[in-house]
Design a protein around this motif. Structure first.
Motif, PDB file in Angstrom:
ATOM      1  N   LYS A 285     -19.728 -25.623   0.255  1.00 21.66           N
ATOM      2  CA  LYS A 285     -18.289 -25.676   0.181  1.00 21.66           C
ATOM      3  C   LYS A 285     -17.898 -24.829  -1.181  1.00 21.66           C
ATOM      4  O   LYS A 285     -16.985 -24.019  -0.877  1.00 21.66           O
ATOM      5  CB  LYS A 285     -17.872 -26.932   0.074  1.00 21.66           C
ATOM      6  CG  LYS A 285     -16.430 -26.965   0.246  1.00 21.66           C
ATOM      7  CD  LYS A 285     -16.018 -28.476   0.095  1.00 21.66           C
ATOM      8  CE  LYS A 285     -14.354 -28.668   0.129  1.00 21.66           C
ATOM      9  NZ  LYS A 285     -14.129 -30.055  -0.176  1.00 21.66           N
ATOM     10  N   GLN A 286     -18.728 -24.829  -2.006  1.00 25.70           N
ATOM     11  CA  GLN A 286     -18.206 -23.936  -3.239  1.00 25.70           C
ATOM     12  C   GLN A 286     -18.684 -22.781  -3.140  1.00 25.70           C
ATOM     13  O   GLN A 286     -17.773 -21.680  -3.434  1.00 25.70           O
ATOM     14  CB  GLN A 286     -19.159 -24.708  -4.508  1.00 25.70           C
ATOM     15  CG  GLN A 286     -18.785 -23.730  -5.771  1.00 25.70           C
ATOM     16  CD  GLN A 286     -19.693 -24.601  -6.939  1.00 25.70           C
ATOM     17  OE1 GLN A 286     -20.095 -25.788  -6.782  1.00 25.70           O
ATOM     18  NE2 GLN A 286     -19.851 -23.600  -7.863  1.00 25.70           N
ATOM     19  N   ARG A 287     -19.559 -22.206  -2.349  1.00 26.93           N
ATOM     20  CA  ARG A 287     -19.794 -20.837  -2.200  1.00 26.93           C
ATOM     21  C   ARG A 287     -18.592 -20.219  -1.029  1.00 26.93           C
ATOM     22  O   ARG A 287     -18.310 -19.202  -1.749  1.00 26.93           O
ATOM     23  CB  ARG A 287     -21.199 -20.695  -1.289  1.00 26.93           C
ATOM     24  CG  ARG A 287     -21.602 -19.260  -1.092  1.00 26.93           C
ATOM     25  CD  ARG A 287     -22.754 -19.346  -0.156  1.00 26.93           C
ATOM     26  NE  ARG A 287     -22.462 -19.672   1.160  1.00 26.93           N
ATOM     27  CZ  ARG A 287     -21.754 -18.809   1.998  1.00 26.93           C
ATOM     28  NH1 ARG A 287     -21.336 -17.580   1.553  1.00 26.93           N
ATOM     29  NH2 ARG A 287     -21.761 -19.159   3.286  1.00 26.93           N
ATOM     30  N   GLU A 288     -18.236 -21.049  -0.026  1.00 28.18           N
ATOM     31  CA  GLU A 288     -17.346 -20.525   0.826  1.00 28.18           C
ATOM     32  C   GLU A 288     -15.761 -20.343   0.007  1.00 28.18           C
ATOM     33  O   GLU A 288     -15.224 -19.621   0.247  1.00 28.18           O
ATOM     34  CB  GLU A 288     -17.156 -21.337   1.808  1.00 28.18           C
ATOM     35  CG  GLU A 288     -18.353 -21.527   2.753  1.00 28.18           C
ATOM     36  CD  GLU A 288     -18.049 -22.299   4.068  1.00 28.18           C
ATOM     37  OE1 GLU A 288     -17.071 -23.330   3.814  1.00 28.18           O
ATOM     38  OE2 GLU A 288     -18.919 -22.506   4.745  1.00 28.18           O
ATOM     39  N   THR A 289     -15.752 -21.276  -0.944  1.00 26.61           N
ATOM     40  CA  THR A 289     -14.398 -21.297  -1.673  1.00 26.61           C
ATOM     41  C   THR A 289     -14.335 -19.978  -2.410  1.00 26.61           C
ATOM     42  O   THR A 289     -13.329 -19.211  -2.816  1.00 26.61           O
ATOM     43  CB  THR A 289     -14.301 -22.568  -2.591  1.00 26.61           C
ATOM     44  OG1 THR A 289     -14.161 -23.676  -1.761  1.00 26.61           O
ATOM     45  CG2 THR A 289     -12.980 -22.334  -3.506  1.00 26.61           C
ATOM     46  N   MET A 290     -15.454 -19.855  -3.373  1.00 26.27           N
ATOM     47  CA  MET A 290     -15.485 -18.464  -4.232  1.00 26.27           C
ATOM     48  C   MET A 290     -15.498 -17.126  -3.175  1.00 26.27           C
ATOM     49  O   MET A 290     -14.964 -16.334  -3.771  1.00 26.27           O
ATOM     50  CB  MET A 290     -17.074 -18.715  -5.031  1.00 26.27           C
ATOM     51  CG  MET A 290     -16.767 -19.490  -6.144  1.00 26.27           C
ATOM     52  SD  MET A 290     -15.452 -19.504  -7.194  1.00 26.27           S
ATOM     53  CE  MET A 290     -15.452 -17.677  -7.613  1.00 26.27           C
ATOM     54  N   MET A 291     -16.013 -17.144  -2.089  1.00 23.12           N
ATOM     55  CA  MET A 291     -15.999 -15.887  -1.358  1.00 23.12           C
ATOM     56  C   MET A 291     -14.295 -15.606  -1.208  1.00 23.12           C
ATOM     57  O   MET A 291     -13.849 -14.719  -1.172  1.00 23.12           O
ATOM     58  CB  MET A 291     -16.710 -16.131  -0.033  1.00 23.12           C
ATOM     59  CG  MET A 291     -18.219 -16.151  -0.337  1.00 23.12           C
ATOM     60  SD  MET A 291     -18.924 -14.485  -1.103  1.00 23.12           S
ATOM     61  CE  MET A 291     -18.213 -13.364   0.249  1.00 23.12           C
TER      62      MET A 291
ATOM     63  N   THR B  40      -4.286 -17.291  -9.027  1.00 27.40           N
ATOM     64  CA  THR B  40      -4.995 -17.353  -7.730  1.00 27.40           C
ATOM     65  C   THR B  40      -6.062 -18.262  -7.609  1.00 27.40           C
ATOM     66  O   THR B  40      -6.363 -19.063  -6.661  1.00 27.40           O
ATOM     67  CB  THR B  40      -5.407 -15.796  -7.468  1.00 27.40           C
ATOM     68  OG1 THR B  40      -4.332 -14.999  -7.600  1.00 27.40           O
ATOM     69  CG2 THR B  40      -6.175 -15.666  -6.140  1.00 27.40           C
ATOM     70  N   ILE B  41      -6.910 -18.281  -8.612  1.00 31.67           N
ATOM     71  CA  ILE B  41      -8.228 -19.431  -8.757  1.00 31.67           C
ATOM     72  C   ILE B  41      -7.684 -20.812  -8.543  1.00 31.67           C
ATOM     73  O   ILE B  41      -8.251 -21.332  -7.715  1.00 31.67           O
ATOM     74  CB  ILE B  41      -8.978 -18.900  -9.735  1.00 31.67           C
ATOM     75  CG1 ILE B  41      -9.430 -17.520  -9.766  1.00 31.67           C
ATOM     76  CG2 ILE B  41     -10.205 -19.917 -10.006  1.00 31.67           C
ATOM     77  CD1 ILE B  41     -10.427 -16.900 -11.168  1.00 31.67           C
ATOM     78  N   LEU B  42      -6.556 -20.947  -9.428  1.00 34.55           N
ATOM     79  CA  LEU B  42      -6.380 -22.381  -9.360  1.00 34.55           C
ATOM     80  C   LEU B  42      -5.529 -22.868  -8.103  1.00 34.55           C
ATOM     81  O   LEU B  42      -5.706 -24.042  -7.718  1.00 34.55           O
ATOM     82  CB  LEU B  42      -5.076 -22.673 -10.680  1.00 34.55           C
ATOM     83  CG  LEU B  42      -5.975 -22.571 -12.003  1.00 34.55           C
ATOM     84  CD1 LEU B  42      -4.725 -22.700 -13.018  1.00 34.55           C
ATOM     85  CD2 LEU B  42      -6.700 -24.029 -12.112  1.00 34.55           C
TER      86      LEU B  42
END
Length: 313
Positions: A136-142, A197-199
């Protein structure tokens, strides 16, 4: 004595004239060889471009056709081995669907006219799977990286690289930045926008760092098409070719051609073959630099024998 001297002078003139004729003949031969190499290379590189376009169509359409038929797989391709690698979920999936997957791939290759390839399968369950949280973290960062890329492109900074590290930093390198750009209010405002954007996408805390892309990184990136051409064209031209490597550090750029030429120079006509390979690589670099308008940099060509030892000329 006079007759002997006269005869010697005439003989000297004949030898000098002969040497001049041989030199002119040698220069003419070298010129013809250079033109022949260039003509061969230009044709070969055009064929390579056409083949790459055909390969791109083959992989794109094959992936879509497989997906449309319910086969969730990945496709890869090795240029040197001309090998298509199909990444599958597990052994059970492979056993149940291998024949149908191969059929789709072969049908698409025939339709496009893509030839001379093999198909292998890579079972992904041999590799440790990510936990649900990590995935989930990987997909979010992508998603975040895609958002940042789109944002920077809108602001006129399309030439960028984005990465993350273990210190929870997002590193953004831009090409064509002014020397003082990193200290400007413009960069501070941009970092704030990216933070927002990240937040808006995740609750992860990252520090955004924007910096100018280094000259060495730009140079390495610019030379990649040239290095690819060296590998592709040398592989096509010489049966002795078995691999390629390069290194920008230390300078000058080292271009390493691995061959199956025997270690001993006394075996066969290795000197002639080494010269042919070196001349061919030189011409590839010259043509690709002109095509891409890339500045010349110092380089050396290293030919290695079948035992990976450098062949000294």
């Amino acid at each position: 004595m006079k007759k002997v001297l006269t005869g010697f002078v005439v003989l000297l003139l004949i030898i000098t004239a002969s040497n001049m004729i041989l030199k002119k003949s040698s220069n003419k031969t070298a010129s013809v060889n250079t033109e022949a190499i260039e003509s061969t290379l230009v044709k070969s590189m055009e064929e390579t471009k056409a083949e790459k376009k055909k390969l791109e169509q083959f992989l794109t359409k094959s992936a879509k056709e497989l997906n449309d038929n319910g086969f969730k797989v990945g496709l890869g391709f090795s240029h040197e081995e001309r090998n298509v690698t199909v990444q599958v979920q597990n052994k059970a999936f492979l056993e149940a669907n291998k024949t149908n997957i191969e059929k789709i791939i072969h049908n698409m290759a025939n339709m496009i006219g893509f030839q001379n390839y093999t198909v292998d399968f890579l079972v992904l369950d041999n590799y440790p799977a990510l936990s649900e949280e990590d995935e989930k973290q990987r997909e979010t960062m992508m998603e975040v990286i895609e958002e940042i890329s789109a944002l920077l492109k809108e602001r006129g900074n399309p030439s960028i690289s984005i990465s993350t590290n273990s210190n929870n930093e997002i590193l953004i390198e831009m090409q064509g930045m002014k020397e003082d750009f990193g200290k400007s209010k413009e960069i501070e405002d941009l970092e704030k926008i990216i933070d927002q954007t990240i937040l808006s996408k995740t609750d992860l805390e990252y520090t955004v760092k924007i910096q100018k892309k280094s000259e060495s990184a730009i140079r390495d990136q610019q030379w990649q098409p040239i290095l690819s051409a060296i590998s592709e064209e040398t592989n096509k031209r010489f049966k002795e070719y078995r691999g390629f490597a390069y290194s920008f550090h230390p300078e000058p750029l080292q271009i390493i051609i691995k061959t199956n030429i025997p270690s001993s120079k006394w075996f066969g006509n290795s000197d002639k073959k080494i010269n042919q390979i070196t001349e061919y690589v030189d011409k590839i670099i010259e043509l690709k630099r002109e095509e891409l308008s890339i500045e010349e940099i110092p380089y050396e060509i290293i030919i290695r024998d079948k035992n990976d030892r450098e062949i000294k000329q």
